[in-house]
Enzyme design. Sequence first.
Site: not given
Ligand code: FMN
Length: 301
Positions: A66, A70, A127, A189-190
Amino acid sequence: MAVRIGGLALKNPVMTASGTFGYAREFESLVDLNRLGAIIVKGLALKPVKGNPPPRIVETACGMLNAIGLENVGIEAFETDKMPFLRTLQPPIIANIYGTMIEEYAALAERIDAIEGVAAIEVNISCPNVKAGGVVFGVDPFAAERVVKAVREKTRKTLIVKLSPNVTDVTVIARSAEAAGADALSLINTITGMAIDIEARRPRLANITGGLSGPAIKPVALRMVWQVARTARVPVIGIGGIMRPDDAIEFFIAGAMAVQIGTANFVNPRTTLDVIAGIERYLERHGIKDIADLVGTLETG
Ligand SMILES: Cc1cc2nc3c(=O)[nH]c(=O)nc-3n(C[C@H](O)[C@H](O)[C@H](O)COP(=O)(O)O)c2cc1C
């Protein structure tokens, strides 16, 4: 199932991950929100942000990329439009924040500190730091320390610092965040990635690169949680690819005191509830009376 994270008392250790659960109301008709351990809302900025142009999401093998950029309603609308509903819910509400400069993080923390009904702040430090010329706070231990310190000075609410996996040694950043006053650390985070359309020879995401999430990242997340939990004195919250109860249990054994569920909400919006029920069954089956007795019990000898 009850756990403590800083000043937060959670009835169970399962939370929604920021950006994957909107501002909770979007899931109201699908999930009994009051059964969640805590609710973390989409990352908030000082001003509303429209985010990146589409395409912003690409499905990958065992996960997704993704580059939302933000997108969020901004702190003002969060307080006036989103908080009245969130205040009616039982689970603690955690505001996830991000900024492009330290001053922005500090200003956000000050605003949120005054919002009744927000129990904790999760600081996203992955960020770009515009002032330092594109450096990311989450990959520089000194920048991480400065931003966490600035937020800490502005709030007495529980402070969770969310760590980036895009680093050589995550424990270095974890130590900086802890030294600067974090009450807990959440990770990961990702992971930065990309995908290419081979016919057009163009990136599949308009932003070219994006963040990889979902089951594909779980082994990396688990390794990092284990590394951080071994050295940190504050509680660690595990995030990354949790789809089933067993995935969450792996994180507890690795040392996480709680978990967050993200991408799985898009596949099955009730994943959080299924995971809570599955953890309960596991604890019963193993005669474990307090989940804290499971945390960090990995045997490596
Ligand atoms: C569509 C999307 C939007 C996200 N937006 C944020 C965000 O605004 N702030 C943040 O700290 N992490 C954000 N993340 C990261 C997630 O909170 C999480 O850390 C990451 O996706 C790993 O977990 P998962 O594999 O269970 O998705 C986002 C992830 C996705 C997929």
